[in-house]
Design an enzyme around this catalytic site. Structure first.
Site, mmCIF file in Angstrom:
data_model
loop_
_atom_site.group_PDB
_atom_site.id
_atom_site.type_symbol
_atom_site.label_atom_id
_atom_site.label_comp_id
_atom_site.label_asym_id
_atom_site.label_seq_id
_atom_site.Cartn_x
_atom_site.Cartn_y
_atom_site.Cartn_z
ATOM 1 N N ASP A 1 0.871 -1.178 0.000
ATOM 2 C CA ASP A 1 0.000 0.000 0.000
ATOM 3 C C ASP A 1 0.905 1.223 0.000
ATOM 4 O O ASP A 1 2.114 1.131 0.238
ATOM 5 C CB ASP A 1 -0.908 -0.007 1.231
ATOM 6 C CG ASP A 1 -1.890 1.166 1.269
ATOM 7 O OD1 ASP A 1 -2.221 1.702 0.191
ATOM 8 O OD2 ASP A 1 -2.319 1.561 2.371
ATOM 9 N N SER A 2 0.314 2.383 -0.228
ATOM 10 C CA SER A 2 1.078 3.618 -0.165
ATOM 11 C C SER A 2 1.602 3.877 1.245
ATOM 12 O O SER A 2 2.567 4.617 1.428
ATOM 13 C CB SER A 2 0.221 4.805 -0.609
ATOM 14 O OG SER A 2 -0.890 4.953 0.248
ATOM 15 N N GLU B 1 -1.694 7.536 9.097
ATOM 16 C CA GLU B 1 -0.252 7.284 9.042
ATOM 17 C C GLU B 1 0.456 7.808 10.291
ATOM 18 O O GLU B 1 1.441 7.226 10.740
ATOM 19 C CB GLU B 1 0.348 7.941 7.806
ATOM 20 C CG GLU B 1 -0.002 7.272 6.501
ATOM 21 C CD GLU B 1 0.638 5.902 6.362
ATOM 22 O OE1 GLU B 1 1.847 5.774 6.604
ATOM 23 O OE2 GLU B 1 -0.090 4.954 6.010
ATOM 24 N N HIS C 1 -7.034 2.949 4.391
ATOM 25 C CA HIS C 1 -6.745 3.604 5.669
ATOM 26 C C HIS C 1 -8.011 3.815 6.508
ATOM 27 O O HIS C 1 -7.949 3.833 7.739
ATOM 28 C CB HIS C 1 -6.086 4.968 5.428
ATOM 29 C CG HIS C 1 -4.657 4.903 4.998
ATOM 30 N ND1 HIS C 1 -4.288 4.543 3.722
ATOM 31 C CD2 HIS C 1 -3.500 5.164 5.668
ATOM 32 C CE1 HIS C 1 -2.958 4.593 3.629
ATOM 33 N NE2 HIS C 1 -2.467 4.962 4.784
#
Length: 282
Positions: free
Chosen positions: A20-21, A161, A195
């Site tokens: 994933d990013s 994040e 997310h």
């Protein structure tokens, strides 16, 4: 056979690769772990380039190729693109290049249309997902007479994040993004980014129990299971599988968020984008 990429190991004992990013794809990894407890899992967080929604399509495709190559070089028998934006932009190219199961993500338009009672569905997603041809195709194929209200959510990926799962700032962003959907009459809300499932309790606090919140993580895990069984690549063992984690970004910050989202403190390794001299042995 591949059409130019690295030939994969056709070995049921090999791991599943997931990228994933950032760390949002852990919501998908968790669903895979619950459904396939014996499998070894490799996870790459491309945190140096998060969020993908802010990148141009060519850059996203380039990152997807790098990360898939990294995982294949380390013996992955299947790849999960645990990112809606990367799936929308790059999954077709990855499937063309590598001859192994590659499973992507997509907003759950079809099940949401089946669930709505009001005839209005809301979608929370990144701008990159919402403007993609793949998303437009899903609407054309499944929306029918149902009204689909979309809402880009800048800032939510960064909040997850950073581990800011329940803060006044995160709650304020969610209120801002959910209000237009509820005002439009949406009784079903799709989480169109990996997310966002980590924010589900906050979302439900705002929407109340009458609104259905749909996360696609388990659907992806079921598809991974089906693809492995079809290819006779599912690992058969009573021994619990292991997990390995890499990040292209700040490992110290990533490790703290990883511990919070995953539930314990596995090692976070630095992503080495130089292919190793030989594949890992599994």
């Amino acid at each position: 056979m591949t059409t130019g990429g690295v030939s994969p190991l056709q070995d049921a004992q090999a791991p599943i690769g997931v990228f994933d990013s950032g760390l949002g794809g852990l919501s998908v990894l968790r669903a895979i772990r619950e459904r396939l407890p014996a499998e070894d899992l490799l996870y790459v967080a491309d945190a140096a380039h998060v969020p993908y929604g802010g990148l141009d399509p060519d850059s996203i495709r380039a990152r997807a190729r790098v990360l898939t190559g990294f995982l294949v070089e380390r013996g992955a028998k299947a790849i999960v693109v645990a990112c809606n934006t990367a799936t929308a932009v790059a999954v077709s190219e990855l499937r063309h290049h590598w001859g192994l199961p590659i499973i992507g993500m997509e907003p759950a338009i079809k099940p949401a249309v089946a669930r709505t009672r009001s005839g209005t569905v809301g979608v929370l997603a990144t701008e990159g997902t919402l403007v993609s041809a793949r998303f437009a195709g899903l609407l054309e194929q499944y929306a029918g007479s149902v009204r689909v209200v979309t809402q880009p959510c800048p800032g939510l990926v960064a909040a997850v994040e950073a581990g800011a799962i329940d803060t006044p700032g995160t709650r304020a962003m969610l209120a801002e993004y959910l209000e237009p959907l509820l005002s439009a009459g949406a009784d079903t809300v799709i989480l169109g980014c990996t997310h966002y499932p980590f924010l589900t309790p906050l979302i439900r606090d705002y929407t109340g129990p009458e609104v259905v919140v749909i996360d696609t993580g388990d659907a992806v895990a079921r598809q991974v299971q089906r693809r492995l069984e079809r290819a006779e690549l599912r690992k058969s063992s009573r021994v619990p599988g292991r997990e390995w984690f890499w990040s292209s970004g700040d490992r110290e910050a990533g490790a703290a968020t990883l511990q919070r989202l995953w539930g314990h403190a596995p090692e976070m390794q630095a992503l080495d984008e130089t292919p190793p001299g030989e594949q890992a042995s599994w």
